[in-house]
Design a protein around this motif. Structure first.
Motif, PDB file in Angstrom:
ATOM      1  N   SER A 100       0.827  -1.210   0.000  1.00  0.00           N
ATOM      2  CA  SER A 100       0.000   0.000   0.000  1.00  0.00           C
ATOM      3  C   SER A 100       0.860   1.258   0.000  1.00  0.00           C
ATOM      4  O   SER A 100       0.500   2.274  -0.610  1.00  0.00           O
ATOM      5  CB  SER A 100      -0.952   0.007   1.192  1.00  0.00           C
ATOM      6  N   MET A 101       2.018   1.210   0.688  1.00  0.00           N
ATOM      7  CA  MET A 101       2.906   2.377   0.702  1.00  0.00           C
ATOM      8  C   MET A 101       3.537   2.600  -0.668  1.00  0.00           C
ATOM      9  O   MET A 101       3.686   3.738  -1.110  1.00  0.00           O
ATOM     10  CB  MET A 101       3.981   2.208   1.763  1.00  0.00           C
ATOM     11  N   ALA A 102       3.904   1.511  -1.339  1.00  0.00           N
ATOM     12  CA  ALA A 102       4.441   1.646  -2.690  1.00  0.00           C
ATOM     13  C   ALA A 102       3.380   2.194  -3.634  1.00  0.00           C
ATOM     14  O   ALA A 102       3.661   3.052  -4.479  1.00  0.00           O
ATOM     15  CB  ALA A 102       4.947   0.298  -3.180  1.00  0.00           C
ATOM     16  N   ASN A 103       2.145   1.736  -3.478  1.00  0.00           N
ATOM     17  CA  ASN A 103       1.062   2.247  -4.323  1.00  0.00           C
ATOM     18  C   ASN A 103       0.823   3.725  -4.067  1.00  0.00           C
ATOM     19  O   ASN A 103       0.589   4.508  -5.004  1.00  0.00           O
ATOM     20  CB  ASN A 103      -0.223   1.459  -4.053  1.00  0.00           C
ATOM     21  N   ARG A 104       0.877   4.127  -2.798  1.00  0.00           N
ATOM     22  CA  ARG A 104       0.615   5.522  -2.452  1.00  0.00           C
ATOM     23  C   ARG A 104       1.680   6.447  -3.034  1.00  0.00           C
ATOM     24  O   ARG A 104       1.373   7.545  -3.490  1.00  0.00           O
ATOM     25  CB  ARG A 104       0.553   5.660  -0.932  1.00  0.00           C
ATOM     26  N   ARG A 105       2.935   6.016  -3.024  1.00  0.00           N
ATOM     27  CA  ARG A 105       4.015   6.848  -3.544  1.00  0.00           C
ATOM     28  C   ARG A 105       4.165   6.733  -5.058  1.00  0.00           C
ATOM     29  O   ARG A 105       4.958   7.429  -5.671  1.00  0.00           O
ATOM     30  CB  ARG A 105       5.330   6.512  -2.856  1.00  0.00           C
ATOM     31  N   LYS A 106       3.390   5.762  -5.641  1.00  0.00           N
ATOM     32  CA  LYS A 106       3.424   5.528  -7.092  1.00  0.00           C
ATOM     33  C   LYS A 106       4.843   5.216  -7.577  1.00  0.00           C
ATOM     34  O   LYS A 106       5.247   5.613  -8.682  1.00  0.00           O
ATOM     35  CB  LYS A 106       2.845   6.725  -7.849  1.00  0.00           C
ATOM     36  N   ALA A 107       5.575   4.512  -6.755  1.00  0.00           N
ATOM     37  CA  ALA A 107       6.937   4.110  -7.095  1.00  0.00           C
ATOM     38  C   ALA A 107       7.349   2.976  -6.178  1.00  0.00           C
ATOM     39  O   ALA A 107       6.869   2.865  -5.043  1.00  0.00           O
ATOM     40  CB  ALA A 107       7.907   5.277  -6.954  1.00  0.00           C
ATOM     41  N   SER A 108       8.238   2.136  -6.659  1.00  0.00           N
ATOM     42  CA  SER A 108       8.744   1.039  -5.849  1.00  0.00           C
ATOM     43  C   SER A 108       9.585   1.573  -4.685  1.00  0.00           C
ATOM     44  O   SER A 108      10.202   2.632  -4.789  1.00  0.00           O
ATOM     45  CB  SER A 108       9.603   0.101  -6.705  1.00  0.00           C
ATOM     46  N   ILE A 109       9.616   0.823  -3.592  1.00  0.00           N
ATOM     47  CA  ILE A 109      10.431   1.147  -2.432  1.00  0.00           C
ATOM     48  C   ILE A 109      11.815   0.521  -2.624  1.00  0.00           C
ATOM     49  O   ILE A 109      11.927  -0.637  -3.040  1.00  0.00           O
ATOM     50  CB  ILE A 109       9.773   0.611  -1.152  1.00  0.00           C
ATOM     51  N   SER A 110      12.853   1.270  -2.336  1.00  0.00           N
ATOM     52  CA  SER A 110      14.208   0.745  -2.476  1.00  0.00           C
ATOM     53  C   SER A 110      14.443  -0.347  -1.430  1.00  0.00           C
ATOM     54  O   SER A 110      14.240  -0.130  -0.238  1.00  0.00           O
ATOM     55  CB  SER A 110      15.240   1.863  -2.282  1.00  0.00           C
ATOM     56  N   ALA A 111      14.865  -1.526  -1.880  1.00  0.00           N
ATOM     57  CA  ALA A 111      15.145  -2.649  -0.987  1.00  0.00           C
ATOM     58  C   ALA A 111      16.602  -3.049  -1.133  1.00  0.00           C
ATOM     59  O   ALA A 111      17.034  -3.480  -2.208  1.00  0.00           O
ATOM     60  CB  ALA A 111      14.238  -3.832  -1.307  1.00  0.00           C
ATOM     61  N   TYR A 112      17.361  -2.894  -0.066  1.00  0.00           N
ATOM     62  CA  TYR A 112      18.777  -3.242  -0.056  1.00  0.00           C
ATOM     63  C   TYR A 112      18.913  -4.655   0.498  1.00  0.00           C
ATOM     64  O   TYR A 112      18.542  -4.926   1.639  1.00  0.00           O
ATOM     65  CB  TYR A 112      19.560  -2.241   0.775  1.00  0.00           C
ATOM     66  N   ILE A 113      19.442  -5.560  -0.340  1.00  0.00           N
ATOM     67  CA  ILE A 113      19.467  -6.987  -0.023  1.00  0.00           C
ATOM     68  C   ILE A 113      20.901  -7.486  -0.104  1.00  0.00           C
ATOM     69  O   ILE A 113      21.581  -7.250  -1.106  1.00  0.00           O
ATOM     70  CB  ILE A 113      18.591  -7.783  -1.016  1.00  0.00           C
ATOM     71  N   PRO A 114      21.381  -8.173   0.924  1.00  0.00           N
ATOM     72  CA  PRO A 114      22.728  -8.743   0.826  1.00  0.00           C
ATOM     73  C   PRO A 114      22.851  -9.611  -0.420  1.00  0.00           C
ATOM     74  O   PRO A 114      21.957 -10.416  -0.717  1.00  0.00           O
ATOM     75  CB  PRO A 114      22.853  -9.578   2.104  1.00  0.00           C
ATOM     76  N   ARG A 115      23.935  -9.452  -1.142  1.00  0.00           N
ATOM     77  CA  ARG A 115      24.135 -10.218  -2.370  1.00  0.00           C
ATOM     78  C   ARG A 115      23.989 -11.713  -2.122  1.00  0.00           C
ATOM     79  O   ARG A 115      23.411 -12.439  -2.940  1.00  0.00           O
ATOM     80  CB  ARG A 115      25.520  -9.913  -2.934  1.00  0.00           C
ATOM     81  N   ARG A 116      24.453 -12.185  -0.960  1.00  0.00           N
ATOM     82  CA  ARG A 116      24.413 -13.618  -0.682  1.00  0.00           C
ATOM     83  C   ARG A 116      22.985 -14.144  -0.534  1.00  0.00           C
ATOM     84  O   ARG A 116      22.758 -15.355  -0.651  1.00  0.00           O
ATOM     85  CB  ARG A 116      25.235 -13.948   0.562  1.00  0.00           C
ATOM     86  N   ASP A 117      22.025 -13.262  -0.234  1.00  0.00           N
ATOM     87  CA  ASP A 117      20.632 -13.685  -0.049  1.00  0.00           C
ATOM     88  C   ASP A 117      19.724 -13.268  -1.199  1.00  0.00           C
ATOM     89  O   ASP A 117      18.542 -13.622  -1.202  1.00  0.00           O
ATOM     90  CB  ASP A 117      20.070 -13.073   1.246  1.00  0.00           C
TER      91      ASP A 117
END
Length: 222
Positions: free
Chosen positions: A49-66
């Motif tokens: 819902s937050m991504a929809n409200r901002r009309k943009a994807s949320i930045s997700a920082y993910i360890p390369r190993r995962d």
């Protein structure tokens, strides 16, 4: 955490919706994921819902190993595994991170590996605070990343030793070595009575609790 007009969330627990409502959180700009275990990950869909409200994807920082495991498990949620033919847009713009320094929406940040038993989790330093959940052992690179922090939120599952988490005596030893101005014990299990644990903590150390807020001054890594 909120800093410089940005709201950053670490991990997406299964009860994330309740936490967001309880704390009146209306905006998340970025998410940092520590590892792929369900208790830290399976609330990913709650930010749709937050991504929809901002009309943009949320930045997700993910360890390369995962990264491969997480994006495969939730392929619909991430831009890298999302197809244009699907009905709904991706919730997250996934940004794989290696151990070491990286830019977090313009904020100085560091990722560092943590032994979590049979897997590796990731700890994060953002400015003068650091977050180390789900850690059984820390190596010299981790302690170097933690040098000079003001606030450390650190794993302390129980009093007795555990195969995948730190325990009270060990965590206090880590804190004595790092010497943050303040340390908050997290990932406490049902054996850790709050008042008894608080009474056993030395000055500058305390158990974290739901709804706790902390203010710290912005300061980059030394």
């Amino acid at each position: 955490m909120e800093t410089q007009g940005r709201a950053v969330l670490i991990d997406t627990s299964p009860d994330l919706r309740a936490q967001l409502l309880d704390n009146a959180v209306e905006r998340i700009d970025a998410v940092l994921l520590t590892h792929a275990h369900a208790d830290h990950l399976h609330g990913l869909d709650e930010l749709r819902s937050m991504a929809n409200r901002r009309k943009a994807s949320i930045s997700a920082y993910i360890p390369r190993r995962d990264h491969a495991q997480i994006t495969a498990r939730f392929d619909y949620a991430f831009a890298s595994s999302h197809t244009a033919s699907r009905l709904y847009p991706a919730i997250y713009d996934d940004r794989p991170v290696e151990d070491g320094s990286f830019d977090l929406l313009g904020l100085p940040a560091q990722a560092f590996a943590q032994n979590h038993g049979n897997v590796t989790s990731t700890g994060y330093r953002i400015g003068s605070m650091a977050y180390s959940t789900d850690a059984k052992e820390l190596d010299e690179a981790a302690f170097a990343a933690l040098r000079g922090i003001d606030l450390w939120i650190v794993d302390c599952l129980r009093y007795r030793e555990h195969p995948t988490h730190s325990h009270f005596e060990q965590t206090l030893g880590w804190i004595e070595r790092v010497k943050p101005k303040r340390a908050l014990l997290t990932h406490l299990n049902h054996e850790m009575d709050y008042e008894s644990l608080r009474a056993a903590c030395p000055p500058g150390v305390e158990p974290a609790h739901d709804g706790l807020t902390v203010e710290i001054a912005d300061k980059g890594p030394d």
